[in-house]
Design a protein around this motif. Structure first.
Motif, PDB file in Angstrom:
ATOM      1  N   THR B 175       0.836  -1.204   0.000  1.00  0.00           N
ATOM      2  CA  THR B 175       0.000   0.000   0.000  1.00  0.00           C
ATOM      3  C   THR B 175       0.869   1.252   0.000  1.00  0.00           C
ATOM      4  N   MET B 176       1.999   1.208   0.706  1.00  0.00           N
ATOM      5  CA  MET B 176       2.867   2.387   0.748  1.00  0.00           C
ATOM      6  C   MET B 176       3.424   2.717  -0.631  1.00  0.00           C
ATOM      7  N   MET B 177       3.766   1.655  -1.389  1.00  0.00           N
ATOM      8  CA  MET B 177       4.334   1.896  -2.707  1.00  0.00           C
ATOM      9  C   MET B 177       3.318   2.531  -3.642  1.00  0.00           C
ATOM     10  N   ARG B 178       2.038   2.353  -3.316  1.00  0.00           N
ATOM     11  CA  ARG B 178       1.015   2.908  -4.198  1.00  0.00           C
ATOM     12  C   ARG B 178       0.626   4.337  -3.838  1.00  0.00           C
ATOM     13  N   ILE B 179       1.186   4.858  -2.738  1.00  0.00           N
ATOM     14  CA  ILE B 179       0.883   6.241  -2.362  1.00  0.00           C
ATOM     15  C   ILE B 179       1.561   7.181  -3.353  1.00  0.00           C
ATOM     16  N   ASP B 180       0.788   8.097  -3.873  1.00  0.00           N
ATOM     17  CA  ASP B 180       1.316   9.084  -4.805  1.00  0.00           C
ATOM     18  C   ASP B 180       2.285  10.012  -4.063  1.00  0.00           C
ATOM     19  N   ARG B 181       3.552  10.003  -4.507  1.00  0.00           N
ATOM     20  CA  ARG B 181       4.572  10.765  -3.772  1.00  0.00           C
ATOM     21  C   ARG B 181       4.268  12.269  -3.739  1.00  0.00           C
ATOM     22  N   ARG B 182       3.456  12.715  -4.715  1.00  0.00           N
ATOM     23  CA  ARG B 182       3.140  14.147  -4.743  1.00  0.00           C
ATOM     24  C   ARG B 182       2.330  14.559  -3.522  1.00  0.00           C
ATOM     25  N   LEU B 183       1.566  13.568  -2.959  1.00  0.00           N
ATOM     26  CA  LEU B 183       0.798  13.859  -1.757  1.00  0.00           C
ATOM     27  C   LEU B 183       1.724  14.238  -0.604  1.00  0.00           C
ATOM     28  N   LEU B 184       2.858  13.539  -0.530  1.00  0.00           N
ATOM     29  CA  LEU B 184       3.793  13.819   0.557  1.00  0.00           C
ATOM     30  C   LEU B 184       4.408  15.199   0.387  1.00  0.00           C
ATOM     31  N   GLU B 185       4.733  15.520  -0.877  1.00  0.00           N
ATOM     32  CA  GLU B 185       5.273  16.855  -1.141  1.00  0.00           C
ATOM     33  C   GLU B 185       4.256  17.925  -0.787  1.00  0.00           C
ATOM     34  N   ALA B 186       3.000  17.652  -1.183  1.00  0.00           N
ATOM     35  CA  ALA B 186       1.940  18.611  -0.889  1.00  0.00           C
ATOM     36  C   ALA B 186       1.823  18.821   0.615  1.00  0.00           C
ATOM     37  N   ALA B 187       1.909  17.717   1.372  1.00  0.00           N
ATOM     38  CA  ALA B 187       1.805  17.822   2.824  1.00  0.00           C
ATOM     39  C   ALA B 187       2.935  18.684   3.377  1.00  0.00           C
ATOM     40  N   ARG B 188       4.149  18.469   2.814  1.00  0.00           N
ATOM     41  CA  ARG B 188       5.279  19.244   3.298  1.00  0.00           C
ATOM     42  C   ARG B 188       5.128  20.722   2.931  1.00  0.00           C
ATOM     43  N   ASP B 189       4.681  20.956   1.705  1.00  0.00           N
ATOM     44  CA  ASP B 189       4.476  22.352   1.273  1.00  0.00           C
ATOM     45  C   ASP B 189       3.449  23.040   2.145  1.00  0.00           C
ATOM     46  N   ALA B 190       2.471  22.256   2.600  1.00  0.00           N
ATOM     47  CA  ALA B 190       1.434  22.841   3.438  1.00  0.00           C
ATOM     48  C   ALA B 190       1.893  23.003   4.877  1.00  0.00           C
ATOM     49  N   GLY B 191       3.164  22.627   5.126  1.00  0.00           N
ATOM     50  CA  GLY B 191       3.737  22.895   6.443  1.00  0.00           C
ATOM     51  C   GLY B 191       3.680  21.740   7.419  1.00  0.00           C
ATOM     52  N   ALA B 192       3.308  20.528   6.934  1.00  0.00           N
ATOM     53  CA  ALA B 192       3.239  19.391   7.845  1.00  0.00           C
ATOM     54  C   ALA B 192       4.635  18.846   8.103  1.00  0.00           C
ATOM     55  N   GLY B 193       4.932  18.518   9.352  1.00  0.00           N
ATOM     56  CA  GLY B 193       6.208  17.897   9.697  1.00  0.00           C
ATOM     57  C   GLY B 193       6.132  16.405   9.445  1.00  0.00           C
ATOM     58  N   PHE B 194       7.191  15.717   9.861  1.00  0.00           N
ATOM     59  CA  PHE B 194       7.306  14.278   9.639  1.00  0.00           C
ATOM     60  C   PHE B 194       6.145  13.512  10.271  1.00  0.00           C
ATOM     61  N   TRP B 195       5.919  13.736  11.579  1.00  0.00           N
ATOM     62  CA  TRP B 195       4.879  12.980  12.279  1.00  0.00           C
ATOM     63  C   TRP B 195       3.499  13.343  11.779  1.00  0.00           C
ATOM     64  N   HIS B 196       3.313  14.616  11.485  1.00  0.00           N
ATOM     65  CA  HIS B 196       2.017  15.092  10.994  1.00  0.00           C
ATOM     66  C   HIS B 196       1.681  14.399   9.662  1.00  0.00           C
ATOM     67  N   THR B 197       2.667  14.359   8.756  1.00  0.00           N
ATOM     68  CA  THR B 197       2.458  13.685   7.466  1.00  0.00           C
ATOM     69  C   THR B 197       2.158  12.213   7.680  1.00  0.00           C
ATOM     70  N   LEU B 198       2.938  11.624   8.599  1.00  0.00           N
ATOM     71  CA  LEU B 198       2.765  10.196   8.861  1.00  0.00           C
ATOM     72  C   LEU B 198       1.341   9.913   9.329  1.00  0.00           C
ATOM     73  N   TRP B 199       0.877  10.723  10.272  1.00  0.00           N
ATOM     74  CA  TRP B 199      -0.411  10.467  10.912  1.00  0.00           C
ATOM     75  C   TRP B 199      -1.586  10.793   9.999  1.00  0.00           C
ATOM     76  N   CYS B 200      -1.451  11.900   9.245  1.00  0.00           N
ATOM     77  CA  CYS B 200      -2.605  12.390   8.477  1.00  0.00           C
ATOM     78  C   CYS B 200      -2.607  11.937   7.018  1.00  0.00           C
ATOM     79  N   VAL B 201      -1.446  11.533   6.483  1.00  0.00           N
ATOM     80  CA  VAL B 201      -1.415  11.147   5.069  1.00  0.00           C
ATOM     81  C   VAL B 201      -1.073   9.663   4.902  1.00  0.00           C
ATOM     82  N   ILE B 202       0.089   9.283   5.418  1.00  0.00           N
ATOM     83  CA  ILE B 202       0.562   7.918   5.148  1.00  0.00           C
ATOM     84  C   ILE B 202      -0.304   6.874   5.849  1.00  0.00           C
ATOM     85  N   LEU B 203      -0.548   7.083   7.140  1.00  0.00           N
ATOM     86  CA  LEU B 203      -1.274   6.072   7.910  1.00  0.00           C
ATOM     87  C   LEU B 203      -2.664   5.785   7.348  1.00  0.00           C
ATOM     88  N   PRO B 204      -3.465   6.822   7.072  1.00  0.00           N
ATOM     89  CA  PRO B 204      -4.800   6.529   6.516  1.00  0.00           C
ATOM     90  C   PRO B 204      -4.720   5.775   5.188  1.00  0.00           C
TER      91      PRO B 204
END
Lengths: 268, 283
Positions: B175-204
């Motif tokens: 499932t992780m390999m299927r996550i669109d990497r642009r989502l992670l970039e978007a999360a970072r651009d929106a100011g999310a840190g490592f844990w925030h991205t993990l909890w709100c983007v990757i985990l769901p």
């Protein structure tokens, strides 16, 4: 993205996990070369092939050679059947058909029913019907309930990513359904089919819970090992472990090599 | 249209047949036999509730069921927390398809060895005179061998983690390999840190993988009998072990009653997981 420290920690975790995975196997591989007077633990009492020799000598508990033959034959039967049946079912599930959803859920159910219950159920069925259990009948069927769901799920994953345009092109050029399957679909999905075969082989070759009550009078190798764990207290068990690991490596290595050769031919 | 349905049926028929004969009928048999009576030598067709009364009227059975759940829960927590980070490492930290494949194959190689052998392999490691104790004594950390390492609940859970962590890693990794990497970039651009991205983007987005991994681990542990028998040295119990002991004593109706209980528990757990997580998206 993780920072440098996080990367380092994660790498360390991964290395530790590999050590955790391989540690015990390495230990018994070394210990299987114990000298004739050696015991189950370190220190090594000389180095010899004594315990490997003992493997095929007559045992107190049974006959490893015969068990190995049965296991290999059973694994071969399970592998071939798993490939053929799940390939056919995978093709069927590309279209909707009445009863398809029910069959799909039944297949998933087959995956979540604990192995020992399948063993008990099949054993009871044969018992009440007064059929004789044997590794090639009841044992074979009991193992298929475990390998087929894996096979079908792999087929699902494959066909979800399969471009139908290839088949349409074949049909437009006048291929019969059978021709388009044989010359277009099969070559494209061949690596996954080999994957299903490998899955089937390893799952069958190691299975003991499902064959516990269904193998009849002839033990398979894992059942033999299970019996030996309680009765044998010398490194012959480790030698058996080392030898069976080596055998799995040979079979799987051979299959991977086969795929590479096939691919080269296909590409050339 | 009719013809194509017929054709699909023909293609699916072998699968349906195998599952009918070796899954549906056998499970029905277990239910039927759980109401049978039995003597020391034979099954006596009947419709009695004594097997259930004997099984579930006994505190031992309830304790065994509790213990099995405890093993499953503990193993689940360990394999999930370790497996998630291993999958994360393979999916997001490792660079390059080749390295990833090599590391992945390294993880799967030990699975080519029989599970039983891999359990036995812990004996020279954890035993009283095993490597672990020798090393700890050598370092001066302890002066007497630790007894709890082998033939204990610790050893059972360790072996479960050893055998089944990969079952958690593979689906989560997928499932992780299927996550669109642009989502992670978007999360970072929106100011999310490592844990925030993990909890709100990757985990769901990993939930289906976590669900499939959890199903595998829980089912494998719940039905286990060999690991508990070998690693606890007969000092612990699980429902699977209880059933296999009753099978050994030819008490099939008693085993069947426990089997129905085990099946019910497994199905309830699966229903709970499937309620929490939609795995169909994954297929």
């Amino acid at each position: 993205m993780p920072g440098r420290l996080a990367r380092f920690l994660l790498t360390a975790l991964f290395v530790l996990f590999l050590a955790f995975l391989y540690g015990p196997t390495f230990t018994i591989t070394i210990l299987s070369f114990q000298g004739p007077d050696g015991g189950l633990t370190f220190p090594m009492n000389g180095i010899s092939l004594h315990w490997f020799g003992r493997l095929f000598a007559t045992q107190a508990v049974g006959d490893i050679g015969a068990a190995l033959q049965r296991s290999l034959a059973l694994a071969a039967m399970v592998t071939v059947s798993t490939v053929v049946v799940s390939l056919a079912a995978g093709m069927a599930f590309r279209r909707r058909f009445p009863g398809g959803t029910a069959l799909f859920y039944l297949t998933l159910a087959s995956l979540i029913v604990p192995s020992i219950l399948v063993s008990l159920g099949v054993g009871l069925l044969f018992n009440l019907m007064e059929w004789d259990t044997a590794w090639y009948s009841s044992g074979f069927g009991a193992q298929l309930t475990w390998t087929l769901p894996f096979g079908l799920l792999i087929m699902f994953a494959v066909f979800n990513r399969f471009d139908r345009a290839w088949e349409e092109a074949a049909r437009d050029m006048g291929a019969t359904p059978w021709q388009s399957f044989l010359h277009v679909v099969l070559p494209i999905i061949a690596p996954s089919v080999v994957g299903i075969a490998l899955f089937g082989f390893t799952l069958s070759f190691d299975e003991f819970a499902r064959t516990l009550l269904t193998a009849g009078s002839g033990n398979t190798l894992p059942l033999e090992i299970l019996g030996m764990t309680t009765t044998v207290t010398n490194p012959v068990l480790y030698a058996l472990g080392t030898a069976s690991t080596a055998l799995s490596f040979l079979v799987i290595g051979g299959a991977i090599l086969g795929v590479r050769v096939l691919r080269k031919r296909g590409g050339g | 249209m009719r013809r194509s349905a017929l054709f699909s049926w023909l293609q699916a028929a072998p699968l349906a047949l195998v599952l009918a004969v070796f899954l549906v009928v056998p499970m029905a048999m277990i239910v039927v036999v759980s109401f049978f009576d039995y003597s020391a030598f034979a099954l006596i067709p009947d419709f009695v509730f004594t097997n259930y009364q004997e099984a579930f009227g006994s505190a031992v059975t309830w304790r065994t069921f509790g213990k099995t759940l405890w093993f499953a829960g503990l193993t689940w927590i360990i394999t999930l927390s370790v497996g998630f980070w291993l999958a994360y490492y393979l999916a997001f930290v490792v660079k390059g398809e080749m390295t990833r494949t090599v590391l992945f194959v390294l993880c799967t190689v030990p699975f080519w060895t029989s599970n039983l052998i891999r359990m036995i392999a812990w004996v020279p490691f954890l035993g009283r005179n095993g490597l672990m104790n020798q090393a700890l004594i050598g370092m001066g950390a302890i002066d007497r061998p630790l007894e709890f390492l082998l033939f204990s609940d610790f050893a059972v859970v360790l072996a479960f983690a050893h055998l089944y962590t990969l079952f958690m890693v593979v689906p989560i990794f997928n499932t992780m390999m299927r996550i669109d990497r642009r989502l992670l970039e978007a999360a970072r651009d929106a100011g999310a840190g490592f844990w925030h991205t993990l909890w709100c983007v990757i985990l769901p987005l990993c939930k289906p993988g976590i669900g499939i991994g959890s199903i595998f681990v829980i089912v494998l542990v719940m039905g286990d009998f060999a690991t508990v028998r070998l690693m606890s040295g007969g000092q612990s119990a699980s429902v699977g072990l209880m059933i296999s002991n009753q099978i050994g004593l030819m008490q099939y109706p008693a085993a069947a009653a426990n089997a129905v209980g085990l099946l019910a528990m497994v199905l309830l757990l699966m229903a709970a997981i499937l309620r929490a997580i939609d795995i169909r998206r994954e297929l």
